[in-house]
Design an enzyme around this catalytic site. Structure first.
Site, PDB file in Angstrom:
ATOM      1  N   THR A 219      19.372 -38.401  -3.757  1.00 42.21           N
ATOM      2  CA  THR A 219      19.223 -37.531  -4.931  1.00 42.21           C
ATOM      3  C   THR A 219      20.526 -36.790  -5.221  1.00 42.21           C
ATOM      4  O   THR A 219      20.934 -36.640  -6.379  1.00 42.21           O
ATOM      5  CB  THR A 219      18.077 -36.529  -4.700  1.00 42.21           C
TER       6      THR A 219
ATOM      7  N   GLU B  49       0.821  -1.205   0.000  1.00 45.51           N
ATOM      8  CA  GLU B  49       0.000   0.000   0.000  1.00 45.51           C
ATOM      9  C   GLU B  49       0.862   1.265   0.000  1.00 45.51           C
ATOM     10  O   GLU B  49       0.611   2.210  -0.744  1.00 45.51           O
ATOM     11  CB  GLU B  49      -0.918   0.011   1.231  1.00 45.51           C
TER      12      GLU B  49
ATOM     13  N   CYS C 186      -1.860  -3.306   7.550  1.00 51.72           N
ATOM     14  CA  CYS C 186      -1.380  -3.399   8.931  1.00 51.72           C
ATOM     15  C   CYS C 186      -1.728  -2.131   9.697  1.00 51.72           C
ATOM     16  O   CYS C 186      -1.871  -1.054   9.127  1.00 51.72           O
ATOM     17  CB  CYS C 186       0.121  -3.655   8.960  1.00 51.72           C
TER      18      CYS C 186
END
Length: 335
Positions: free
Chosen positions: A222, A67, A93
Site C-alpha cells: 500500500t 465525573e 473509579c
C-alpha cells in the site's frame, strides 16, 4: 447487574435518564482515541428535576476524569449544590492513580442517585466504585436494568465505546478494526487516475475512524502503490495525538524517505515482519484500537484469521446512490 441497594426507584423520568445516557456516550465518543491508556468516559450531571448541569468527558490521560471534570464545571458555574443525579458511561473509579478516585469526588457533592452504563472491566484495579457509592447511601443503578425503549441501543453504543479498552486491559492486545472500501463490482482498486471511489460522506467516516484509532496498520504494498498520508484531515484531530503507523514490511521495501515524511506528519512509523509481532508490540504501547487500512491481499489475509474484531465495509452502490456501510463483529473469536 441490578441496583446495589434498595433505593431502586429513580426520582427522574426514564426519558430524562435515557437522554442523559445518550449525551454521555456521545461526548465520550468525541474523545475516543485521545485517552489511552485510559478508556473514554462521559458524564452528565442533573438536578432534582432533570435539568442538565454539566456534560463532560475524560479528555486525555493525566487529565481530570469525566465525573471530576463535570463536578468542576458545576463548581465554576455555582451549581454544585444542585447536583442530584450522576449519569456516567463507566463505573466511577475507587482507586488512586494519576487522579483522585471519582467515587470520592461524587460523595463530596449532594448527589443522591448514580446511573452507570458499564462496570469497570480492569482486572488490575480493585474497582468497587459502585459499591462504595451504595455503601454511602446513594441509589446506584445500572443501564442493564433500565426499563426504556432505547436501553438496548444505549447498551450497544456503550459496549462499542469501551470495547477497545476492554480488549486491551483484559488481553494486552489492541482491538482490531478492518476498514474496507469496495466499488459496485466488489473491487478495492480505484479507477485509473483516482485514489478513491467512495462518497464525501464515506470519506469523512473513514477519517473519523482514523481519528478514533491509536494506531494504523498497513502493508508495504500500500505504501509503494499509493504513498498514503494516513493523517486525519476531514475533521479536527486530537491535539498532540501521535499515532503509530505499523507497517508490515518483511522485505524492507518501504523507502527511508517515506518513514521520515510520515514522522514529519506526526505519525510514529514502526516496521514489522508479521502481524502477530505488530499486535503484541502495539499492546505494549497502550494501543487500544488499531485501524487496518491496507490493500486487498493483506485485508483478505487478516479477515481470514481470528485476529480481527470489527469489519467496516463501505460499498459504492452506484452514481447518485449513497454508499452502503455495514459493520460486522467477529463473533467466532475464541475466549
Amino acid at each position: 447487574m441490578g441496583a446495589l441497594n434498595d433505593l431502586t426507584s429513580s426520582s427522574l423520568p426514564a426519558g430524562v435518564i435515557a437522554d442523559a445516557f445518550a449525551r454521555a456516550i456521545a461526548v465520550a465518543a468525541d474523545y475516543a482515541g485521545a485517552t489511552s491508556p485510559n478508556p473514554p468516559v462521559g458524564c452528565v450531571l442533573l438536578d432534582a428535576v432533570g435539568n442538565s448541569l454539566a456534560v463532560e468527558a475524560h479528555r486525555k490521560a493525566g487529565d481530570l476524569h469525566a465525573e471530576a471534570r463535570a463536578i468542576a464545571a458545576c463548581n465554576a458555574a455555582g451549581t454544585i449544590d444542585r447536583i442530584h443525579t450522576v449519569v456516567v458511561t463507566l463505573e466511577p473509579c475507587n482507586h488512586h492513580g494519576r487522579t483522585p478516585p471519582c467515587a470520592e469526588a461524587i460523595l463530596a457533592t449532594p448527589a443522591r442517585e448514580v446511573w452507570i452504563a458499564e462496570t469497570d472491566p480492569n482486572p488490575r484495579v480493585d474497582g468497587g466504585g459502585a459499591a462504595r457509592l451504595a455503601a454511602a447511601g446513594l441509589s446506584v443503578r445500572f443501564l442493564s436494568e433500565f426499563d426504556h425503549p432505547d436501553a438496548s441501543r444505549l447498551a450497544a453504543d456503550t459496549e462499542r465505546l469501551i470495547a477497545p479498552f476492554v480488549k486491551w486491559v483484559t488481553t494486552g492486545l489492541p482491538f482490531v478494526t478492518v476498514k474496507q472500501a469496495l466499488d459496485d463490482t466488489g473491487s478495492m482498486i480505484p479507477p485509473v487516475g483516482h485514489r478513491t471511489f467512495t462518497s464525501e460522506t464515506s470519506l469523512t467516516l473513514a477519517h473519523r475512524m482514523r481519528r478514533r484509532a491509536d494506531a494504523i496498520l498497513t502493508g508495504s504494498g500500500t505504501i509503494l502503490a499509493d504513498n498514503p498520508e494516513f493523517t486525519v484531515r476531514r475533521l479536527p484531530d486530537h491535539p498532540d495525538k501521535r499515532r503509530i503507523l505499523a507497517i508490515l514490511d518483511r522485505g524492507s521495501r518501504v523507502p527511508a524517505d517515506y518513514l521520515t515524511e510520515a514522522a514529519r506528519r506526526g505519525l510514529r512509523p514502526i516496521l514489522f515482519s508479521d502481524i502477530g509481532e505488530a499486535l503484541t508490540r502495539l499492546g505494549t504501547e497502550s494501543v487500544h484500537e488499531v485501524l487496518v487500512e491496507a490493500g486487498p491481499i493483506l485485508t483478505s489475509a487478516i479477515l481470514a484469521t481470528d485476529i480481527w474484531d470489527e469489519h467496516v465495509t463501505i460499498r459504492k452502490i452506484g452514481d447518485g446512490t449513497p454508499d452502503r456501510v455495514t459493520v460486522s463483529r467477529n463473533h467466532n473469536k475464541k475466549g
